[in-house]
Design an enzyme around this catalytic site. Structure first.
Site, PDB file in Angstrom:
ATOM      1  N   ASP A 104       0.926  -1.168   0.012  1.00 48.10           N
ATOM      2  CA  ASP A 104       0.236  -0.053   0.081  1.00 48.10           C
ATOM      3  C   ASP A 104       0.890   1.158  -0.066  1.00 48.10           C
ATOM      4  O   ASP A 104       0.412   2.236   0.587  1.00 48.10           O
ATOM      5  CB  ASP A 104      -0.877   0.069   1.197  1.00 48.10           C
ATOM      6  CG  ASP A 104      -1.833  -1.204   1.350  1.00 48.10           C
ATOM      7  OD1 ASP A 104      -2.186  -1.727   0.164  1.00 48.10           O
ATOM      8  OD2 ASP A 104      -2.137  -1.728   2.297  1.00 48.10           O
ATOM      9  N   LYS A 113       1.629   2.093  -5.285  1.00 48.80           N
ATOM     10  CA  LYS A 113       2.259   1.281  -6.525  1.00 48.80           C
ATOM     11  C   LYS A 113       1.600   1.567  -7.558  1.00 48.80           C
ATOM     12  O   LYS A 113       1.956   1.643  -8.737  1.00 48.80           O
ATOM     13  CB  LYS A 113       2.225  -0.134  -6.251  1.00 48.80           C
ATOM     14  CG  LYS A 113       3.535  -0.322  -5.263  1.00 48.80           C
ATOM     15  CD  LYS A 113       3.434  -2.171  -4.839  1.00 48.80           C
ATOM     16  CE  LYS A 113       2.257  -2.768  -4.454  1.00 48.80           C
ATOM     17  NZ  LYS A 113       1.905  -2.205  -2.753  1.00 48.80           N
ATOM     18  N   ALA A 124      -4.154  -7.922  -3.572  1.00 48.17           N
ATOM     19  CA  ALA A 124      -3.697  -6.800  -3.871  1.00 48.17           C
ATOM     20  C   ALA A 124      -4.667  -5.854  -4.112  1.00 48.17           C
ATOM     21  O   ALA A 124      -5.801  -6.176  -4.452  1.00 48.17           O
ATOM     22  CB  ALA A 124      -2.778  -6.472  -5.105  1.00 48.17           C
ATOM     23  N   GLY A 125      -4.589  -4.347  -3.679  1.00 44.85           N
ATOM     24  CA  GLY A 125      -5.682  -3.543  -3.997  1.00 44.85           C
ATOM     25  C   GLY A 125      -4.737  -2.199  -4.300  1.00 44.85           C
ATOM     26  O   GLY A 125      -4.063  -1.597  -3.550  1.00 44.85           O
ATOM     27  N   HIS A 126      -4.805  -1.936  -5.672  1.00 45.27           N
ATOM     28  CA  HIS A 126      -4.125  -0.680  -6.294  1.00 45.27           C
ATOM     29  C   HIS A 126      -4.978   0.497  -6.632  1.00 45.27           C
ATOM     30  O   HIS A 126      -5.777   0.061  -7.617  1.00 45.27           O
ATOM     31  CB  HIS A 126      -3.198  -1.336  -7.347  1.00 45.27           C
ATOM     32  CG  HIS A 126      -2.234  -2.224  -6.983  1.00 45.27           C
ATOM     33  ND1 HIS A 126      -0.950  -2.591  -7.589  1.00 45.27           N
ATOM     34  CD2 HIS A 126      -1.960  -2.811  -5.846  1.00 45.27           C
ATOM     35  CE1 HIS A 126      -0.175  -3.537  -7.188  1.00 45.27           C
ATOM     36  NE2 HIS A 126      -0.752  -3.685  -6.072  1.00 45.27           N
ATOM     37  N   ARG A 138       2.691 -29.338  -5.960  1.00 48.15           N
ATOM     38  CA  ARG A 138       2.217 -29.786  -7.348  1.00 48.15           C
ATOM     39  C   ARG A 138       1.061 -30.519  -7.672  1.00 48.15           C
ATOM     40  O   ARG A 138       0.979 -31.261  -8.227  1.00 48.15           O
ATOM     41  CB  ARG A 138       3.386 -30.955  -7.761  1.00 48.15           C
ATOM     42  CG  ARG A 138       4.965 -30.255  -7.789  1.00 48.15           C
ATOM     43  CD  ARG A 138       6.013 -31.015  -7.944  1.00 48.15           C
ATOM     44  NE  ARG A 138       5.959 -31.788  -6.536  1.00 48.15           N
ATOM     45  CZ  ARG A 138       7.229 -32.362  -6.164  1.00 48.15           C
ATOM     46  NH1 ARG A 138       8.255 -32.568  -6.936  1.00 48.15           N
ATOM     47  NH2 ARG A 138       7.308 -32.941  -4.938  1.00 48.15           N
ATOM     48  N   GLN A 180       1.927  -6.255  -3.098  1.00 43.73           N
ATOM     49  CA  GLN A 180       2.344  -6.355  -1.649  1.00 43.73           C
ATOM     50  C   GLN A 180       3.659  -5.394  -1.637  1.00 43.73           C
ATOM     51  O   GLN A 180       3.983  -4.539  -2.009  1.00 43.73           O
ATOM     52  CB  GLN A 180       2.411  -7.748  -1.389  1.00 43.73           C
ATOM     53  CG  GLN A 180       1.292  -8.547  -1.286  1.00 43.73           C
ATOM     54  CD  GLN A 180       0.541  -8.871  -2.369  1.00 43.73           C
ATOM     55  OE1 GLN A 180       1.306  -9.839  -3.304  1.00 43.73           O
ATOM     56  NE2 GLN A 180      -0.596  -8.654  -2.878  1.00 43.73           N
ATOM     57  N   VAL A 211      -7.871  -1.037   0.544  1.00 45.59           N
ATOM     58  CA  VAL A 211      -8.609  -1.239  -0.599  1.00 45.59           C
ATOM     59  C   VAL A 211      -9.245  -2.546  -1.012  1.00 45.59           C
ATOM     60  O   VAL A 211     -10.292  -2.547  -1.466  1.00 45.59           O
ATOM     61  CB  VAL A 211      -7.672  -0.938  -2.109  1.00 45.59           C
ATOM     62  CG1 VAL A 211      -8.480  -0.893  -3.129  1.00 45.59           C
ATOM     63  CG2 VAL A 211      -6.895   0.137  -1.669  1.00 45.59           C
ATOM     64  N   THR A 257      -9.760  -5.265   1.749  1.00 47.84           N
ATOM     65  CA  THR A 257     -10.704  -5.651   2.912  1.00 47.84           C
ATOM     66  C   THR A 257     -11.125  -4.745   3.602  1.00 47.84           C
ATOM     67  O   THR A 257     -12.059  -5.011   4.523  1.00 47.84           O
ATOM     68  CB  THR A 257      -9.604  -6.551   3.796  1.00 47.84           C
ATOM     69  OG1 THR A 257      -8.675  -5.475   4.398  1.00 47.84           O
ATOM     70  CG2 THR A 257      -8.980  -7.657   3.006  1.00 47.84           C
ATOM     71  N   ARG A 286      -5.817   0.274   8.283  1.00 48.17           N
ATOM     72  CA  ARG A 286      -4.381   0.178   8.263  1.00 48.17           C
ATOM     73  C   ARG A 286      -3.657   0.629   9.507  1.00 48.17           C
ATOM     74  O   ARG A 286      -3.889   1.649  10.240  1.00 48.17           O
ATOM     75  CB  ARG A 286      -3.650   0.656   7.027  1.00 48.17           C
ATOM     76  CG  ARG A 286      -3.946   0.077   5.777  1.00 48.17           C
ATOM     77  CD  ARG A 286      -3.686   1.026   4.627  1.00 48.17           C
ATOM     78  NE  ARG A 286      -3.994   0.504   3.305  1.00 48.17           N
ATOM     79  CZ  ARG A 286      -4.223   1.030   2.243  1.00 48.17           C
ATOM     80  NH1 ARG A 286      -3.524   2.444   2.114  1.00 48.17           N
ATOM     81  NH2 ARG A 286      -4.560   0.747   1.000  1.00 48.17           N
ATOM     82  N   LEU A 291       3.810  12.586   0.765  1.00 49.67           N
ATOM     83  CA  LEU A 291       4.605  13.525   1.563  1.00 49.67           C
ATOM     84  C   LEU A 291       3.784  14.365   2.146  1.00 49.67           C
ATOM     85  O   LEU A 291       3.779  14.924   3.216  1.00 49.67           O
ATOM     86  CB  LEU A 291       5.876  14.050   0.889  1.00 49.67           C
ATOM     87  CG  LEU A 291       6.855  15.030   1.403  1.00 49.67           C
ATOM     88  CD1 LEU A 291       7.569  14.500   2.562  1.00 49.67           C
ATOM     89  CD2 LEU A 291       7.436  15.791   0.471  1.00 49.67           C
ATOM     90  N   GLY A 348       0.115  13.921  -3.604  1.00 47.69           N
ATOM     91  CA  GLY A 348      -1.291  13.938  -3.940  1.00 47.69           C
ATOM     92  C   GLY A 348      -1.769  12.582  -4.615  1.00 47.69           C
ATOM     93  O   GLY A 348      -0.869  12.191  -5.158  1.00 47.69           O
TER      94      GLY A 348
END
Ligand code: GDP
Ligand code: IMO
Ligand code: MG
Length: 427
Positions: free
Chosen positions: A13, A16, A39-41, A142, A223, A298, A300, A304, A331, A414
C-alpha cells in the site's frame, strides 16, 4: 534499458498503483508477476478513481498491453468481474494477456484460507481471505490447477480430484466442514474457459520478443518487500516473492534484462494484518496519519496500522531488491506536524542495531530509535518542483534519501496522476 521493476519497499500500500499509472503512458507492457487479488492498487485519473486487484495498473493507459504473468494466482470470477467493471466505465481491456501457466485460485483454496485462519485463532496472519496462501501451497505441492488446464476437461478433472483428495479429509475430519464435490468445482472452472480464452497467451515468449525489439516493459509488484515469503517478516507475510527477483521467475524474463528497480516508499509506514511493526503508533499521531492518509485497506476495508518512517526497513529494501531509485509517496500527508520522528536504528535488548535483524525474536523486540526532523505547515499538494517545496520538506526528503541508500527520483504530493514532483526521469 527496456525493463523496469516497480515494487513496494515496505509492507504494501505504498502507492504502487499511482506510480505504475504515471509511467503507463510511456511503456509498452505492464506486467503483474506475483500475488493475486490480495492486492488493492488505487489509481486516480482526473475525477475517476479505480481500485485494481488483479489487473495491472497499465490497463488504464490505452497504448499499454497489460500482462498477468505466470507467477500470479488468478481467481477467474474476480478477474471477469474486474474486467466487466472496467468495460462498463469505458476502459478497453481487450489487449490483456494472461499466462497459461498462471495458477488458478479455486473455490476450495478460498475456503481453506478462511478455515485455517479461523483455526489459528490468536496466531492468525490476518490474510485477505482470498485463497492466496493455499493456492501457492498447491502450486509448490504440485497439485495446483493452471489456466491452461481449463482447456482439457479430463486433465482438469484428474487434477481437481487429486487436490481435493487430501483437502476433503482435512475439511471434514479436522475442520468439521462439508466435503467439496469434484464435479461442482470442475463445472464452475469450465464455465470460465471460453470467457478467458481470448486473453490466454504464451506471455514468456511475448515479453522476451518485446524486449528484443526494445519495447519498454514495466513489472508491477503487488504487496511489498517486508511481506515477501523469503525476505519479509515471516510468518507474517504473503505467499509469494514481491521482491525484484520475483519479477524474473514470475514473468520468465532473465535478470540481465532488468535495468532499473524502483522502490515505492511511503513517507511514513503502514501495515495491514498481523506481525511486527517497530514504529507502529497507538496514539493520536497514529490516528491522524490514518485519517489524513486515508489509510483503509482497498481490498478488505480494514483500518491500516500506522507509524513513522522506518529507515532501517528502507535500507533493507534497497539491499534485497538492488533498488536504483525510490518513489517517495504521500509526503503531503505529513504537512502540519511541528516535528516528525524518523526511525534511524533499533534498540534490541539494550543494543543499538542499524540493520534489519535476521532473527524473528530480535525483530519482535526491536524498539525504534528516533531522530526528530523539523516539520512544515505549507500546503504542498500543488508543488511541481523540488525547489518549490518548503525548506523543511526538502530537508526531510534529503534525510530519508541519505538514510535509505538510493536516490529519491519522484515525490507524491497527492493521489492524482499529476500530483507528483519528478526529479529524475525513470525512462
Ligand atoms: P498500492 O497498493 O501500493 O497501489 O497502494 P494503495 O492504493 O493500496 O494505497 C495508496 C493510497 O494512497 C491510495 O488511496 C492512493 O490513491 C493514495 N496515494 C498514492 N500516492 C499518494 C500521494 O502521494 N499522496 C496522497 N495523499 N495519496 C496518495
Ligand atoms: P498491495 O498490493 C498490504 C497482507 C495481509 C496479510 C498478509 C498475508 O495493495 O500492497 P495474504 O492474503 O496475502 O495471504 O495475506 O499480507 N497483504 C497486504 N497488505 N497490501 C497488500 O497488497 C497486501 N496483500 C496482502 O494483510 O497481513
Ligand atoms: Mg494496496
Amino acid at each position: 534499458m527496456p525493463a523496469l521493476v516497480l515494487l513496494g519497499a515496505q509492507w504494501g500500500d505504498e502507492g504502487k498503483g499511482k506510480a505504475t499509472d504515471l509511467l503507463g503512458g510511456s511503456v509498452d507492457y505492464v506486467v503483474r508477476y506475483q500475488g493475486g487479488n490480495n492486492a488493492g492498487h488505487t489509481v486516480v485519473v482526473g475525477d475517476q478513481k479505480y481500485a485494481l486487484h488483479l489487473l495491472p495498473s497499465g490497463i488504464l493507459s490505452p497504448g499499454c498491453t497489460p500482462v498477468i504473468g505466470n507467477g500470479v494466482v488468478v481467481d477467474p470470477s474476480v478477474l471477469l468481474s474486474e474486467l466487466s467493471g472496467l468495460n462498463e466505465r469505458g476502459v478497453d481491456t481487450s489487449k490483456l494477456l494472461i499466462s497459461g501457466n498462471a495458477h488458478i485460485i479455486t473455490p476450495y483454496n478460498v475456503t481453506v484460507d478462511k478455515v485455517t485462519e479461523r483455526f489459528l485463532g490468536k496466531r492468525k496472519i490476518g490474510t485477505t481471505g482470498r485463497g492466496i496462501g493455499p493456492t501457492y501451497a498447491d502450486k509448490i505441492n504440485r497439485v495446483g490447477i493452471r489456466v491452461q488446464d481449463l482447456y482439457d476437461e479430463s486433465i482438469l478433472t484428474q487434477k481437481v480430484e487429486a487436490a481435493l483428495d487430501v483437502k476433503n479429509q482435512m475439511l471434514t475430519k479436522l475442520y468439521n466442514r462439508r466435503a467439496i464435490a469434484v464435479e461442482q468445482v470442475v463445472e464452475e472452472l469450465l464455465g470460465y474457459a471460453d470467457k478467458l480464452a481470448p486473453y490466454v497467451a504464451d506471455t514468456v515468449l511475448v515479453l522476451n520478443e518485446a524486449l528484443e525489439q526494445d519495447k519498454v516493459v514495466l513489472f508491477e509488484g503487488g504487496q511489498g518487500t517486508l511481506l515477501d515469503i523469503d525476505h519479509g517478516t515471516y510468518p507474517f507475510v504473503t505467499s509469494s516473492n514481491p521482491t525484484a527477483g520475483g519479477a524474473c521467475t514470475g514473468a520468465g524474463v532473465g535478470p540481465t534484462k532488468i535495468s532499473r528497480v524502483i522502490g515505492i516508499l511511503k513517507a511514513y509506514t503502514t501495515r495491514v494484518g498481523a506481525g511486527p511493526f517497530p514504529t507502529e503508533l497507538f496514539d493520536e499521531d497514529g490516528e491522524a496519519l490514518r485519517r489524513i492518509g486515508g489509510e483503509r485497506g482497498v481490498t478488505t476495508g480494514r483500518d491500516r496500522r500506522c507509524g513513522w518512517f522506518d529507515a532501517v526497513i528502507a535500507r533493507y529494501a534497497t539491499r534485497v531488491n538492488g533498488l536504483t531509485d525510490f518513489f517517495l509517496t504521500k509526503l503531503d500527508v505529513l504537512t502540519g506536524w511541528e516535528q516528525i520522528p524518523v526511525c534511524v536504528a533499533y534498540e534490541i535488548d539494550g543494543r543499538r542495531v542499524e540493520e534489519l535483524p535476521y532473527s524473528q525474536t530480535d525483530f519482535h523486540h526491536a524498539k525504534p530509535v528516533y531522530e526528530m526532523l523539523p516539520g512544515w505547515n505549507e500546503d504542498i499538494s500543488k508543488v511541481k518542483s523540488f525547489s518549490d517545496l518548503p525548506k523543511n520538506a526538502q530537508a526531510y526528503v534529503k534525510a530519508l534519501e541519505e538514510m535509505s541508500g538510493a536516490p529519491i527520483s519522484a515525490i507524491g504530493v497527492g493521489p492524482g496522476r499529476t500530483e507528483t514532483i519528478e526529479i529524475n526521469s525513470f525512462l
